[in-house]
Motif scaffolding. Structure first.
Motif, PDB file in Angstrom:
ATOM      1  N   VAL A 156       5.497  40.215  51.702  1.00 23.56           N
ATOM      2  CA  VAL A 156       4.117  40.521  52.092  1.00 23.56           C
ATOM      3  C   VAL A 156       4.064  41.794  52.928  1.00 23.56           C
ATOM      4  CG1 VAL A 156       2.193  39.739  53.517  1.00 23.56           C
ATOM      5  CG2 VAL A 156       3.262  38.161  51.918  1.00 23.56           C
ATOM      6  N   HIS A 157       4.978  41.914  53.879  1.00 15.82           N
ATOM      7  CA  HIS A 157       4.976  43.080  54.756  1.00 15.82           C
ATOM      8  C   HIS A 157       5.320  44.365  53.991  1.00 15.82           C
ATOM      9  CE1 HIS A 157       5.926  40.050  58.181  1.00 15.82           C
ATOM     10  NE2 HIS A 157       4.625  40.174  57.980  1.00 15.82           N
ATOM     11  N   ARG A 158       6.236  44.264  53.029  1.00 15.58           N
ATOM     12  CA  ARG A 158       6.653  45.446  52.276  1.00 15.58           C
ATOM     13  C   ARG A 158       5.618  45.875  51.236  1.00 15.58           C
ATOM     14  NH1 ARG A 158      10.134  44.325  48.983  1.00 15.58           N
ATOM     15  NH2 ARG A 158      10.671  42.135  49.416  1.00 15.58           N
ATOM     16  N   SER A 159       5.000  44.901  50.584  1.00 17.36           N
ATOM     17  CA  SER A 159       4.109  45.207  49.457  1.00 17.36           C
ATOM     18  C   SER A 159       2.668  45.444  49.880  1.00 17.36           C
ATOM     19  CB  SER A 159       4.141  44.045  48.452  1.00 17.36           C
ATOM     20  OG  SER A 159       3.614  42.869  49.049  1.00 17.36           O
ATOM     21  N   ARG A 160       2.296  44.914  51.064  1.00 17.92           N
ATOM     22  CA  ARG A 160       0.931  45.038  51.574  1.00 17.92           C
ATOM     23  C   ARG A 160      -0.095  44.442  50.607  1.00 17.92           C
ATOM     24  NH1 ARG A 160       0.746  48.185  55.936  1.00 17.92           N
ATOM     25  NH2 ARG A 160      -1.500  48.518  55.714  1.00 17.92           N
ATOM     26  N   VAL A 161       0.275  43.323  49.965  1.00 12.21           N
ATOM     27  CA  VAL A 161      -0.671  42.635  49.086  1.00 12.21           C
ATOM     28  C   VAL A 161      -1.804  42.040  49.913  1.00 12.21           C
ATOM     29  CG1 VAL A 161       1.004  42.106  47.282  1.00 12.21           C
ATOM     30  CG2 VAL A 161       0.737  40.523  49.197  1.00 12.21           C
ATOM     31  N   ASP A 162      -2.950  41.866  49.261  1.00 12.63           N
ATOM     32  CA  ASP A 162      -4.103  41.285  49.943  1.00 12.63           C
ATOM     33  C   ASP A 162      -4.029  39.764  50.015  1.00 12.63           C
ATOM     34  OD1 ASP A 162      -5.310  43.751  50.400  1.00 12.63           O
ATOM     35  OD2 ASP A 162      -6.346  43.735  48.473  1.00 12.63           O
ATOM     36  N   GLY A 163      -3.213  39.151  49.167  1.00 13.90           N
ATOM     37  CA  GLY A 163      -3.099  37.693  49.151  1.00 13.90           C
ATOM     38  C   GLY A 163      -2.073  37.265  48.133  1.00 13.90           C
ATOM     39  N   LEU A 164      -1.815  35.953  48.077  1.00 20.03           N
ATOM     40  CA  LEU A 164      -0.747  35.424  47.237  1.00 20.03           C
ATOM     41  C   LEU A 164      -1.211  34.232  46.408  1.00 20.03           C
ATOM     42  CD1 LEU A 164       2.201  35.264  49.827  1.00 20.03           C
ATOM     43  CD2 LEU A 164       1.786  37.073  48.151  1.00 20.03           C
ATOM     44  N   VAL A 165      -0.726  34.177  45.170  1.00 19.22           N
ATOM     45  CA  VAL A 165      -0.738  32.956  44.373  1.00 19.22           C
ATOM     46  C   VAL A 165       0.692  32.433  44.400  1.00 19.22           C
ATOM     47  CG1 VAL A 165      -1.014  31.952  42.078  1.00 19.22           C
ATOM     48  CG2 VAL A 165      -2.629  33.690  42.879  1.00 19.22           C
ATOM     49  N   VAL A 166       0.891  31.236  44.944  1.00 21.53           N
ATOM     50  CA  VAL A 166       2.236  30.692  45.157  1.00 21.53           C
ATOM     51  C   VAL A 166       2.421  29.465  44.275  1.00 21.53           C
ATOM     52  CG1 VAL A 166       3.920  29.896  46.849  1.00 21.53           C
ATOM     53  CG2 VAL A 166       2.105  31.456  47.560  1.00 21.53           C
ATOM     54  N   MET A 167       3.359  29.554  43.339  1.00 16.58           N
ATOM     55  CA  MET A 167       3.596  28.462  42.414  1.00 16.58           C
ATOM     56  C   MET A 167       4.681  27.525  42.942  1.00 16.58           C
ATOM     57  SD  MET A 167       1.357  29.470  40.298  1.00 16.58           S
ATOM     58  CE  MET A 167       1.563  28.140  39.126  1.00 16.58           C
ATOM     59  N   ALA A 168       4.650  26.274  42.448  1.00 17.30           N
ATOM     60  CA  ALA A 168       5.733  25.341  42.730  1.00 17.30           C
ATOM     61  C   ALA A 168       7.000  25.846  42.037  1.00 17.30           C
ATOM     62  CB  ALA A 168       5.359  23.952  42.217  1.00 17.30           C
ATOM     63  N   PRO A 169       8.184  25.604  42.613  1.00 18.99           N
ATOM     64  CA  PRO A 169       8.447  24.819  43.799  1.00 18.99           C
ATOM     65  C   PRO A 169       8.354  25.585  45.110  1.00 18.99           C
ATOM     66  CG  PRO A 169      10.523  25.487  42.838  1.00 18.99           C
ATOM     67  CD  PRO A 169       9.450  26.008  41.930  1.00 18.99           C
ATOM     68  N   VAL A 170       8.131  26.914  45.062  1.00 20.46           N
ATOM     69  CA  VAL A 170       8.093  27.685  46.308  1.00 20.46           C
ATOM     70  C   VAL A 170       6.988  27.179  47.226  1.00 20.46           C
ATOM     71  CG1 VAL A 170       7.972  29.993  47.305  1.00 20.46           C
ATOM     72  CG2 VAL A 170       8.951  29.691  45.038  1.00 20.46           C
ATOM     73  N   SER A 171       5.851  26.776  46.646  1.00 21.38           N
ATOM     74  CA  SER A 171       4.731  26.307  47.466  1.00 21.38           C
ATOM     75  C   SER A 171       5.104  25.111  48.330  1.00 21.38           C
ATOM     76  CB  SER A 171       3.542  25.946  46.565  1.00 21.38           C
ATOM     77  OG  SER A 171       3.897  24.922  45.643  1.00 21.38           O
ATOM     78  N   GLY A 172       6.140  24.359  47.906  1.00 17.06           N
ATOM     79  CA  GLY A 172       6.561  23.185  48.676  1.00 17.06           C
ATOM     80  C   GLY A 172       7.507  23.497  49.812  1.00 17.06           C
ATOM     81  N   ALA A 173       7.868  24.766  50.007  1.00 22.90           N
ATOM     82  CA  ALA A 173       8.759  25.137  51.108  1.00 22.90           C
ATOM     83  C   ALA A 173       8.098  24.800  52.437  1.00 22.90           C
ATOM     84  CB  ALA A 173       9.102  26.616  51.040  1.00 22.90           C
ATOM     85  N   GLU A 174       8.792  24.043  53.255  1.00 23.90           N
ATOM     86  CA  GLU A 174       8.212  23.571  54.521  1.00 23.90           C
ATOM     87  C   GLU A 174       7.813  24.736  55.417  1.00 23.90           C
ATOM     88  OE1 GLU A 174       9.281  20.524  58.222  1.00 23.90           O
ATOM     89  OE2 GLU A 174      10.687  20.835  56.565  1.00 23.90           O
ATOM     90  N   GLY A 175       6.552  24.717  55.846  1.00 21.52           N
ATOM     91  CA  GLY A 175       6.065  25.711  56.787  1.00 21.52           C
ATOM     92  C   GLY A 175       5.552  26.997  56.160  1.00 21.52           C
ATOM     93  N   LEU A 176       5.641  27.136  54.834  1.00 18.54           N
ATOM     94  CA  LEU A 176       5.237  28.396  54.204  1.00 18.54           C
ATOM     95  C   LEU A 176       3.741  28.644  54.370  1.00 18.54           C
ATOM     96  CD1 LEU A 176       5.764  30.914  52.552  1.00 18.54           C
ATOM     97  CD2 LEU A 176       5.585  29.531  50.472  1.00 18.54           C
TER      98      LEU A 176
END
Length: 344
Positions: free
Chosen positions: A123-143
């Motif tokens: 996020v910091h490198r790409s300066r995207v405005d937002g994210l679509v996060v798919m499973a299984p990454v979305s299940g990472a605790e605290g993300l």
């Protein structure tokens, strides 16, 4: 233009050209381009007509400087299945392009603490405005909480409801797997095996739990189970184990299409006829299910729709809009040629 001056067509046309054609200020054209509510309808229509006439294409860089946005949305995944990724990316691009955004793809390890650090770094490198996060990454605790703390809008896809994200689209995988069990039982199968996904992933746990609950409704116990890894090679290993067991299953549910196709390959190599001697069901509804021989019975996930819904919800969050977007996706069993009545 109004003063008869020549103009440049397409990408060479400037915002100044549009302003002269519409007889408004450059600031007014900028407001129209950035969808400002400060422009009345009559002026907006004149500017839109000038843009269309001159073939003006606004510079993304200039647009970003004017609004403080990058007009980039990030797609976060950890999926080795290219067919699944293709559907997801097409869904994101369809909505993002329609709304004037571009997609940036970032694969990352799913599920662990390293995912959180990796996604934040992206996020910091790409300066995207937002994210679509798919499973299984979305299940990472605290993300979800970490992204919220950074002020990054994010929409997640998951097989269960998860905390921390402002919006989650749930694919109802437990219910779909239970329907697979009921379908096989309805064909008379009682010696039933399972090739599951890795149980540290929520989707694999949901598919397994749903399948077992569907069997238990009829008092049937699972004959045999092997934990796979959602890959074709893992499916081959699991198939060899299940098809060399005694007694051998008459039906097997594989938790994705890649592993189901591996089952077909091993069965063919052993001279086991599908579906006469062995019924096989996959999961995903990918192109593999259609091109396999015989065509797979599989659970269809509307991945393109899910990705499009998630992108729509994300851009609404970025732009401060609030519309009704589907939050749950029902999965359907697609009956192919790989299942038949239980052999006597």
């Amino acid at each position: 233009m109004g003063d008869g001056a020549p103009f440049r067509m397409g990408t060479q046309t400037t915002i100044s050209d549009v302003a002269k054609e519409a007889a408004v200020s450059i600031r007014t054209v900028s407001r129209v381009l950035n969808r400002s509510p400060k422009v009345n309808n009559n002026t907006r229509e004149r500017v839109d007509a000038a843009i269309k006439k001159l073939g003006f294409v606004p510079s993304p860089r200039a647009r970003g400087l004017a609004t403080g946005r990058s007009y980039l949305v990030g797609f976060i995944h950890d999926d080795i299945n290219g067919l699944v990724l293709d559907l997801l990316q097409r869904g994101i691009v369809a909505e993002a392009t329609r709304r004037g955004y571009e997609m940036v793809v970032h694969p990352t390890p799913g599920g662990g603490a390293e995912s959180v650090a990796d996604v934040l770094d992206f996020v910091h490198r790409s300066r995207v405005d937002g994210l679509v996060v798919m499973a299984p990454v979305s299940g990472a605790e605290g993300l979800g909480a970490a992204l919220a703390a950074e002020g990054i809008p994010a929409v997640a896809q998951s097989s269960v409801s998860i905390d921390g994200f402002p919006a989650v689209i749930v694919t109802e995988e437990r219910a779909a797997a239970a329907n697979v069990a009921r379908y096989l039982l309805g064909l008379g199968h009682r010696r039933i095996g399972l090739v599951n996904g890795p149980l540290e992933i929520l989707s694999a746990c949901e598919r397994r739990a749903g399948f077992l609950s569907g069997l238990q409704e009829s008092g049937v116990e699972l004959l045999n189970e092997v934990e796979g890894d959602y890959s074709f090679r893992g499916g081959i290993v699991a198939a060899e184990r299940l098809l060399s067991a005694d007694p051998r299953p008459s039906a097997i549910f594989a938790a994705n299409d890649l592993m189901a196709v591996a089952l077909l390959k091993v069965a063919a190599g052993r001279g086991i006829s599908v579906p006469d001697e062995l019924s096989i069901v996959g999961f995903d509804g990918s192109l593999l299910a259609q091109v396999a021989t015989p065509a797979l019975t599989t659970v269809s996930r509307p991945l393109g729709d899910v990705a499009e819904w998630a992108t729509c919800r994300l851009i609404d969050l970025i732009e401060g809009k609030d519309r009704s977007i589907p939050s749950r996706a029902t999965l359907q069993l697609l009956v192919g040629e790989s299942c038949g009545p239980a052999p006597r």
